[in-house]
Design a protein around this motif. Sequence first.
Motif, PDB file in Angstrom:
ATOM      1  N   ARG A  68      -1.569  -3.427   0.972  1.00 33.46           N
ATOM      2  CA  ARG A  68      -2.213  -4.392   0.082  1.00 33.46           C
ATOM      3  C   ARG A  68      -1.757  -4.131  -1.348  1.00 33.46           C
ATOM      4  O   ARG A  68      -2.254  -3.208  -2.000  1.00 33.46           O
ATOM      5  CB  ARG A  68      -3.722  -4.199   0.215  1.00 33.46           C
ATOM      6  CG  ARG A  68      -4.523  -5.223  -0.480  1.00 33.46           C
ATOM      7  CD  ARG A  68      -4.531  -6.489   0.369  1.00 33.46           C
ATOM      8  NE  ARG A  68      -5.656  -7.302  -0.045  1.00 33.46           N
ATOM      9  CZ  ARG A  68      -5.661  -8.014  -1.138  1.00 33.46           C
ATOM     10  NH1 ARG A  68      -4.592  -8.051  -1.905  1.00 33.46           N
ATOM     11  NH2 ARG A  68      -6.729  -8.694  -1.464  1.00 33.46           N
TER      12      ARG A  68
ATOM     13  N   PRO B 135      -6.286 -12.533   1.071  1.00 33.69           N
ATOM     14  CA  PRO B 135      -6.553 -11.634   2.190  1.00 33.69           C
ATOM     15  C   PRO B 135      -5.326 -10.795   2.520  1.00 33.69           C
ATOM     16  O   PRO B 135      -4.202 -11.181   2.209  1.00 33.69           O
ATOM     17  CB  PRO B 135      -6.891 -12.582   3.343  1.00 33.69           C
ATOM     18  CG  PRO B 135      -6.281 -13.881   2.985  1.00 33.69           C
ATOM     19  CD  PRO B 135      -6.203 -13.937   1.485  1.00 33.69           C
ATOM     20  N   GLY B 136      -5.564  -9.616   3.122  1.00 30.77           N
ATOM     21  CA  GLY B 136      -4.450  -8.781   3.556  1.00 30.77           C
ATOM     22  C   GLY B 136      -3.633  -9.509   4.602  1.00 30.77           C
ATOM     23  O   GLY B 136      -4.170 -10.214   5.444  1.00 30.77           O
TER      24      GLY B 136
ATOM     25  N   GLU C  68      -9.298  -2.419   8.147  1.00 29.78           N
ATOM     26  CA  GLU C  68      -9.984  -2.648   9.419  1.00 29.78           C
ATOM     27  C   GLU C  68     -10.002  -1.377  10.265  1.00 29.78           C
ATOM     28  O   GLU C  68      -9.241  -0.443  10.032  1.00 29.78           O
ATOM     29  CB  GLU C  68      -9.246  -3.744  10.206  1.00 29.78           C
ATOM     30  CG  GLU C  68      -9.301  -5.091   9.525  1.00 29.78           C
ATOM     31  CD  GLU C  68      -8.098  -5.975   9.823  1.00 29.78           C
ATOM     32  OE1 GLU C  68      -8.230  -7.205   9.711  1.00 29.78           O
ATOM     33  OE2 GLU C  68      -7.023  -5.437  10.155  1.00 29.78           O
TER      34      GLU C  68
ATOM     35  N   SER D  59      -3.435  -3.436   5.737  1.00 31.71           N
ATOM     36  CA  SER D  59      -3.711  -4.174   4.501  1.00 31.71           C
ATOM     37  C   SER D  59      -5.154  -4.633   4.353  1.00 31.71           C
ATOM     38  O   SER D  59      -5.513  -5.220   3.338  1.00 31.71           O
ATOM     39  CB  SER D  59      -2.782  -5.394   4.427  1.00 31.71           C
ATOM     40  OG  SER D  59      -2.877  -6.148   5.612  1.00 31.71           O
ATOM     41  N   SER D  60      -6.001  -4.388   5.351  1.00 27.62           N
ATOM     42  CA  SER D  60      -7.367  -4.935   5.257  1.00 27.62           C
ATOM     43  C   SER D  60      -8.468  -3.927   5.569  1.00 27.62           C
ATOM     44  O   SER D  60      -9.619  -4.333   5.778  1.00 27.62           O
ATOM     45  CB  SER D  60      -7.505  -6.150   6.173  1.00 27.62           C
ATOM     46  OG  SER D  60      -6.640  -7.179   5.747  1.00 27.62           O
TER      47      SER D  60
END
Length: 357
Positions: free
Chosen positions: A323, A16-17, A34, A31-32
């Motif tokens: 990421r 996961p990020g 969102e 990194s995700s």
Amino acid sequence: MPRFRQILDTMPAYKPGKAVVAPDGRSFKLSSNESPFDPLPSVVEAIAEGARQINRYPDPGATQLTEAIAERYDVPFEHVALGAGSVTVAQQLFETVGEPGAEVVYAWRSFEAYPLLADLAGATSVRVPLAGEDHDLDAMAKAITPATRMVFVCNPNNPTGTSVRRAELTAFLDRVPEDVLVVLDEAYREYVRDEDVPDGLTLYRDRPNVAVLRTFSKAYGLAGLRVGYLIAHEPVAATVRKTIIPFAVNHLAQVAAVASLRAEDELSERVERVVKERTRVREALIAQGWDVPPTEANFVWLRLGERTLDFAAACAVEGVAVRPFAGEGARVSIGDAEANDAFLTAAARFRERTQGA
Ligand SMILES: *Cc1c(COP(=O)(O)O)cnc(C)c1O
């Protein structure tokens, strides 16, 4: 030692990020992919109200949410299958086809969950290398054999942000045998502005072997609640529904998703802001001298090769989590203006340092 499935010894773990914090305390999580916005007040209110019922199991059929999605996209109720995030719906899809010998074709690099889910379901992954940063649909069509059960097309592609256009996608779909399921993973659909990038829902209607995956995690800002869905013809949707773990989509996720569909005007305004920031970030990177593939998602992709981990470390110094995919490149989500500026500063400093060296 108990004996486990052999595949678990070699299965890649999902990474996961992560979040990082700069020495001065700044922290920007890019990194995700969102949503950078706080949840909408109307959605928080729906969740608070829903919290009064959490002693009860959720509606197993998620009737209200299924109806709301069916109405929103003008599709039959029976064409919608929900899951705890679209990753879980993808897992359910792999469960519907996974058995020894079954092959699943997807581009690589693409969404990190595909190889993991294939392994878990006992299916064989057939990875078709990207052509540059794009899906190579011709090679993917050629990779289909009598053993192929399913093909994933991630559009826009995570992590490269590139998109498949209407003409090439329809030509590809025409080549895929009718007994092979094609899944269009459209987790970032709301961010697409290029009119040549087809809405999968326009393609599935007269194609019984096409399914469209969508999520409330990205543009709708509900990543923490886990809710996603698939839209496909009834035989496909019904089969996917069979594989759901009972009560997988919890009550708070259901009410929050319904409230989010009601607040779509406010949410599309936010999406628009991200799209504007995306343009700003990409243009600034290009002005710094970077190659940045065109992106229709809420992230940009930098092919850094062997410099990827150095770059991620340089971003972390500025408090920016990206990421990294070691040896390949870094995916950087579009955040709010402050986070994006911090990232652009990190990118500029990295360039100065590495160009000067
Ligand atoms: C983020 C993402 C998803 C959605 O994940 P959820 O489980 O719905 O949070 C699905 N597919 C791709 C390609 C993604 O990037």
